[in-house]
Design a protein around this motif. Structure first.
Motif, mmCIF file in Angstrom:
data_model
loop_
_atom_site.group_PDB
_atom_site.id
_atom_site.type_symbol
_atom_site.label_atom_id
_atom_site.label_comp_id
_atom_site.label_asym_id
_atom_site.label_seq_id
_atom_site.Cartn_x
_atom_site.Cartn_y
_atom_site.Cartn_z
ATOM 1 N N GLY A 61 0.777 -1.241 0.000
ATOM 2 C CA GLY A 61 0.000 0.000 0.000
ATOM 3 C C GLY A 61 0.800 1.278 0.000
ATOM 4 O O GLY A 61 0.297 2.305 0.432
ATOM 5 N N GLY A 62 2.022 1.252 -0.497
ATOM 6 C CA GLY A 62 2.899 2.400 -0.356
ATOM 7 C C GLY A 62 3.042 3.312 -1.553
ATOM 8 O O GLY A 62 3.888 4.201 -1.546
ATOM 9 N N ILE A 63 2.225 3.138 -2.588
ATOM 10 C CA ILE A 63 2.379 3.937 -3.805
ATOM 11 C C ILE A 63 1.553 5.219 -3.742
ATOM 12 O O ILE A 63 0.453 5.242 -3.197
ATOM 13 N N LEU A 64 2.103 6.281 -4.313
ATOM 14 C CA LEU A 64 1.385 7.532 -4.533
ATOM 15 C C LEU A 64 1.218 7.719 -6.032
ATOM 16 O O LEU A 64 2.104 7.359 -6.815
ATOM 17 N N SER A 65 0.084 8.304 -6.447
ATOM 18 C CA SER A 65 -0.145 8.478 -7.881
ATOM 19 C C SER A 65 -1.208 9.539 -8.110
ATOM 20 O O SER A 65 -1.771 10.109 -7.166
ATOM 21 N N SER A 66 -1.477 9.807 -9.376
ATOM 22 C CA SER A 66 -2.504 10.757 -9.795
ATOM 23 C C SER A 66 -3.503 10.038 -10.685
ATOM 24 O O SER A 66 -3.214 8.965 -11.236
ATOM 25 N N VAL A 67 -4.686 10.641 -10.880
ATOM 26 C CA VAL A 67 -5.644 10.011 -11.795
ATOM 27 C C VAL A 67 -5.156 10.117 -13.232
ATOM 28 O O VAL A 67 -5.502 9.285 -14.079
ATOM 29 N N GLY A 68 -4.312 11.119 -13.528
ATOM 30 C CA GLY A 68 -3.722 11.194 -14.852
ATOM 31 C C GLY A 68 -2.877 9.967 -15.139
ATOM 32 O O GLY A 68 -3.002 9.334 -16.196
#
Length: 374
Positions: free
Chosen positions: A259-266
């Motif tokens: 559960g360690g990922i960061l992201s954007s909807v893009g």
């Protein structure tokens, strides 16, 4: 035991309290991105969220993506452009860990049914054997969390940050106790997928972040997706606690694959659009059923939950951390999908509204499709 159960609730999903007033619907200029009914659905599910809550949307219809965003401010829901804003995606990370596994399988570096034991430098307690597939589809028998992740030794605002390789080794070699035999039952396990991410990194003698960048992000042009917050400081949307106050980000440490990922909807929209391409063998493998729930029309793929109903087959996953809640639902056959990232706390009493909203928005895409066929 009571304290341990409390930690499980805190680290996965729990309920908070909010005293916010119901918001006024101030969405404007939405027509180029979403329909009126979609706008109403968004308002209905977000009106009780705390002030400063943001939601970013990618809505995919027939393989074409449109972005939309809202923010609750001064008890009003406003339209905002936040498609490049970065959020913690929580357990949607498990789909990426499954994709890393599938990449190794497609490239004949390992087999799904191989046991992880041969790739660890230390033995599992009592000679337990667990396969790669069992870690990815939650049939390993491992509990949600290891028993040496105790409430009196962690910061509940960042509960995983000190859980390192030594503690993982200590648990697996000295304290391991399965809930059931591997392969018998699918029960959700953060520990299991975290362990999978660790083993995959060991196989390639590199970090999970490097695997993520080289095997997924570079391939699908996902420049805002990472496990390293320092790389996306300027784009980071601050997470909120149940009262709408800023709360620390989570560091998953050795269990980063859970559960360690960061992201954007893009970025996530590009990953989703790639799922519609049958030539992407590693992505197709993650969506192949590997375990059937006899009690309902559902299967587990690698990472993905596979739901079958009157609307067809959908692939979904949700995520949550102390300051964020997320949801992704894909209809591969019709090239439709909904991605929602938010800085609503997974501890908030209305956190499931994010999942509900994903389903409601997917329903509008089906209705639009039916109208177009008439």
């Amino acid at each position: 035991m009571k304290k341990y159960l409390t930690l499980i609730l805190l680290c996965i999903i729990t309920y908070g309290c909010s005293h916010e007033k119901v918001a006024f619907n101030g969405q404007k200029d939405y027509a180029q991105s979403i329909t009126e009914i979609q706008s109403k659905n968004i308002y209905a599910e977000t009106k009780d969220f705390p002030n400063n809550t943001q939601l970013a949307f990618a809505i995919i219809k027939d393989g074409i993506t449109k972005f939309y965003g809202v923010k609750r401010e001064n008890d009003t829901i406003f339209t905002v452009d936040n498609h490049d804003g970065v959020f913690e995606i929580g357990s949607i990370s498990k789909v990426f860990t499954a994709t890393l596994l599938a990449d190794l399988v497609v490239n004949n570096q390992l087999d799904l049914d191989e046991n992880i034991n041969d790739y660890l430098e230390w033995p599992l307690k009592d000679g337990v054997e667990i396969s790669f597939k069992q870690l990815s589809n939650h049939t390993s028998g491992l509990p949600r969390l290891p028993t040496n992740l105790l409430p009196d030794s962690v910061d509940l605002q960042n509960p995983y940050k000190d859980y390192d390789e030594n503690k993982l080794k200590q648990y697996l070699t000295k304290e391991l106790q399965l809930n059931q035999n591997p392969g018998e039952k699918s029960e959700y396990s953060n520990l299991g997928v975290g362990l999978l991410g660790f083993v995959l990194s060991e196989i390639d003698s590199t970090s999970y972040e490097n695997l993520l960048q080289t095997k997924i992000c570079s391939k699908y042009n996902m420049g805002h997706t990472t496990t390293n917050r320092n790389l996306i400081k300027a784009q980071l949307i601050k997470g909120l606690d149940v009262d709408g106050k800023e709360t620390p980000n989570w560091d998953l440490n050795v269990l980063v694959g859970a559960g360690g990922i960061l992201s954007s909807v893009g970025d996530l929209s590009r990953f989703a659009e790639a799922q519609f391409n049958d030539s992407k063998q590693e992505l197709a493998l993650t969506r192949k059923p590997t375990f059937n729930f006899q009690a309902n029309k559902a299967d587990m793929g690698l990472g993905w939950a596979i739901i079958r109903n009157q609307h067809g087959t959908r692939f979904m996953h949700s995520g949550g951390t102390g300051g964020y809640r997320s949801n992704i639902v894909l209809d591969i056959a019709n090239k439709n999908g909904v991605i929602i990232l938010s800085n609503l706390s997974a501890f908030h009493k209305k956190n499931m509204n994010i999942d509900n909203l994903g389903e409601r928005l997917m329903g509008t895409l089906k209705k639009l499709e039916s109208i177009a066929q008439q």
